[in-house]
Scaffold this active site. Structure first.
Site, PDB file in Angstrom:
ATOM      1  N   LYS A  39      38.534  29.891  46.736  1.00  0.00           N
ATOM      2  CA  LYS A  39      39.092  29.214  47.905  1.00  0.00           C
ATOM      3  C   LYS A  39      38.983  30.151  49.116  1.00  0.00           C
ATOM      4  O   LYS A  39      39.673  31.162  49.203  1.00  0.00           O
ATOM      5  CB  LYS A  39      40.563  28.856  47.689  1.00  0.00           C
ATOM      6  N   GLU A  92      45.346  42.760  47.617  1.00  0.00           N
ATOM      7  CA  GLU A  92      45.034  43.714  48.689  1.00  0.00           C
ATOM      8  C   GLU A  92      45.679  43.141  49.948  1.00  0.00           C
ATOM      9  O   GLU A  92      45.231  42.138  50.484  1.00  0.00           O
ATOM     10  CB  GLU A  92      43.513  43.861  48.818  1.00  0.00           C
ATOM     11  N   CYS A 109      41.978  45.061  57.427  1.00  0.00           N
ATOM     12  CA  CYS A 109      43.115  45.628  56.687  1.00  0.00           C
ATOM     13  C   CYS A 109      43.128  47.128  56.861  1.00  0.00           C
ATOM     14  O   CYS A 109      44.162  47.762  56.772  1.00  0.00           O
ATOM     15  CB  CYS A 109      42.986  45.329  55.204  1.00  0.00           C
ATOM     16  N   GLU A 157      52.252  45.511  60.474  1.00  0.00           N
ATOM     17  CA  GLU A 157      50.819  45.267  60.632  1.00  0.00           C
ATOM     18  C   GLU A 157      50.618  44.231  61.740  1.00  0.00           C
ATOM     19  O   GLU A 157      51.202  43.153  61.686  1.00  0.00           O
ATOM     20  CB  GLU A 157      50.218  44.733  59.324  1.00  0.00           C
TER      21      GLU A 157
HETATM   22  C1  UN1 Z   1      39.369  44.494  54.937  1.00  0.00           C
HETATM   23  O1  UN1 Z   1      39.629  44.586  56.122  1.00  0.00           O
HETATM   24  O2  UN1 Z   1      40.072  43.803  54.177  1.00  0.00           O
HETATM   25  O3  UN1 Z   1      36.471  49.578  54.987  1.00  0.00           O
HETATM   26  C2  UN1 Z   1      38.173  45.088  54.305  1.00  0.00           C
HETATM   27  C3  UN1 Z   1      36.245  48.660  55.769  1.00  0.00           C
HETATM   28  C4  UN1 Z   1      35.400  47.493  55.307  1.00  0.00           C
HETATM   29  C5  UN1 Z   1      36.218  46.553  54.499  1.00  0.00           C
HETATM   30  C6  UN1 Z   1      37.494  46.116  55.130  1.00  0.00           C
HETATM   31  N1  UN1 Z   1      34.295  47.989  54.535  1.00  0.00           N
HETATM   32  O4  UN1 Z   1      36.692  48.648  56.897  1.00  0.00           O
END
Ligand code: UN1
Length: 499
Positions: free
Chosen positions: A174, A249, A283, A383
């Protein structure tokens, strides 16, 4: 594929006419790109049924053969890279170089995961008894659910699906409702590679119907989710009730520590990329810069000068540094945080407003923004997932590490220093799944484990790298007794000669 896209179930695109539909739009222009069906519980059932039906055959397909299909996906993605990259940029808003990077990360991971099909190492371990062999093998858990975010609309689906597929698990996927067109193009590459029907399934729609439906379905044996903490907690709870594996995550509040001996130019290059790359919507984004007091004024001056020079605009155009944020909701949330900073008395150093008029007229463009913040303030703790960087002052190394660790997240971290002692101490001291030395908090490579600790990754799973398989497999221990008699461990212990 038309812009009126469908669901992918049992190896076929289907477009049920009676479903409500939702639109996906370009956050730079407001243009509608495609419409997708709102999947229903029946669609989830059909997808899980197809996945279950495909499981036996798929798990018994030798892993190196599965790997060949993954390599074929990588080849097809390479061929289609430019088209998919432009779709990423148009649907999500990251600049084209980053759109290409998103697709490249998918290609890289499929190549890596294909090779895993020829490794998938287990252990052989000595037995305490003669003429007995002991080994471990990985077993696929069964059909798995993959729920992915919009910020890496190709790479993250690729990390999850590449690992699940090489492990022998059919997938029910999804995608985020902000980026289903990227997802559909990715699934179309899987389709073109020729996976057996039912191995790959995609259902678009809401989190409450499709997302929950997948997690709660009895046929789904593991779930991998990337997104916010609140949804992650809900997924974790639902998965726990069903007693299945769950990979999470859930974001970060990643800090760069700038020590007083850091190379200022190198540091600033890293900070700008880490904080404002992908408009801060990673992230792993650098959302805090913790500066040694001796460097503080020099860093702030340079930071403000560089931030004000960033070119915000059409993400498809060469020379643009930063595009829009991904959606009206994102825009609202980021602007709310800017308000929070103002109200809590943080010092606005750069940016701080929505960009309006002209090329910005129809999009969600926000100025790259920098605040000077104290450690307990909301901008230092929460965040934001946007182009807002909080700068904090630290007395010394210990103080910097204490500030860095004083958040609920633990994904990425970084230290800029030329002193080996600080670098090696930071590796040990920073509470995060990733620590960079003299590089920003973004830019993880696919052949290494990716994930975090604390509320970022409470299940301690790691995507990518050699750990990627752990999310989708369990270990089986096998004992083969070829002595021809009953040997009893712990009871018949074989003695050394003379023992
Ligand atoms: C994310 O933002 O969930 O390390 C992944 C990084 C990328 C992946 C980010 N290769 O910034």
């Amino acid at each position: 594929m038309t812009q009126e896209a469908g669901l992918y179930i049992g190896g076929k695109w289907t477009n049920p006419r009676d479903r409500k539909r939702f639109e996906t739009t370009n956050p730079a222009t407001g243009q509608v790109l495609a419409t997708f069906p709102m999947g229903t519980a029946e669609d989830v059932n059909a997808a899980v049924k197809a996945a279950k039906g495909a499981f036996e055959k798929w798990r018994k397909t030798p892993a190196p053969r599965r790997g060949e299909l993954l390599l074929e996906v990588a080849r097809i993605l390479k061929e289609r890279k430019e088209d998919i990259a432009r779709t990423v940029t148009m649907e999500m808003g990251k600049i084209l170089a980053e759109g290409r990077g998103d697709v490249q990360e998918a290609i890289d991971f499929f190549q890596y995961a294909a090779g895993e099909g020829r490794r998938m190492f287990g252990e052989t371990v000595p037995s305490e008894l003669p003429n007995k062999a002991c080994l471990t093998i990985r077993m696929p858990v069964g059909p798995v659910g993959l729920i992915t975010p919009w910020n890496f609309p190709v790479a993250i689906p690729a990390w999850k699906s590449g690992a699940a597929l090489i492990a022998g698990c059919p997938i029910v996927f999804k995608p985020s409702s902000l980026t289903p067109l990227c997802a559909a193009k990715f699934v179309d590459a899987l389709d073109a590679a020729g996976f057996p029907p039912g191995v790959v399934n995609m259902v678009t729609g809401s989190g409450s119907v499709v997302g929950d439906g997948i997690v709660q379905h009895p046929g789904i044996r593991a779930v991998s989710f990337t997104g916010g903490v609140d949804t992650g907690r809900h997924v974790y709870e639902s998965a726990a009730r069903k007693m299945i594996k769950v990979g999470l995550e859930l974001g970060g509040k990643n800090a760069i520590i700038a020590m007083d001996d850091a190379d200022l130019d190198l540091l600033m290059d890293g900070v700008m990329f880490g904080a404002f790359g992908t408009a801060g919507q990673r992230c792993t984004a650098t959302s805090r810069l913790i500066v040694h007091q001796k460097m503080y004024d020099a860093v702030v001056d340079e930071l403000v000068a560089r931030t004000e020079k960033l070119r915000v605009g059409d993400p498809l155009e060469d020379g643009t540094d930063m595009g829009p944020v991904a959606s009206p909701d994102q825009e609202r949330k980021v602007l709310e945080y800017i308000e929070v900073g103002r109200k809590e008395g943080d010092t606005l150093l750069a940016g701080g407003a929505k960009l309006k008029g002209g090329v910005y007229g129809k999009g969600h463009f926000i100025q790259p923004t920098v605040f000077a913040v104290d450690p307990r303030k909301r901008l230092a703790q929460e965040e934001i997932f946007g182009p807002v960087l909080s700068v904090l002052r630290a007395k010394d190394y210990e103080d910097a590490v204490a500030i860095a660790n004083d958040v609920k997240y633990g994904l990425s971290s970084s230290i800029y220093t030329n002193d080996l002692r600080w670098a090696f101490r930071a590796m040990q001291d920073l509470e995060a799944g990733i620590t960079y030395v003299n590089a920003p908090t973004i830019g993880a490579e696919v052949q290494l484990p990716f994930g975090g600790t604390k509320e970022t990754g409470p299940t301690d799973t790691r995507e990518a790298g050699s750990t990627a398989l752990d999310e989708f497999t369990y270990w089986k221990t096998v004992y083969v007794d070829y002595s021809g008699r009953l040997q009893r461990a712990q009871i018949d212990t074989a003695r050394l000669a003379g023992g």
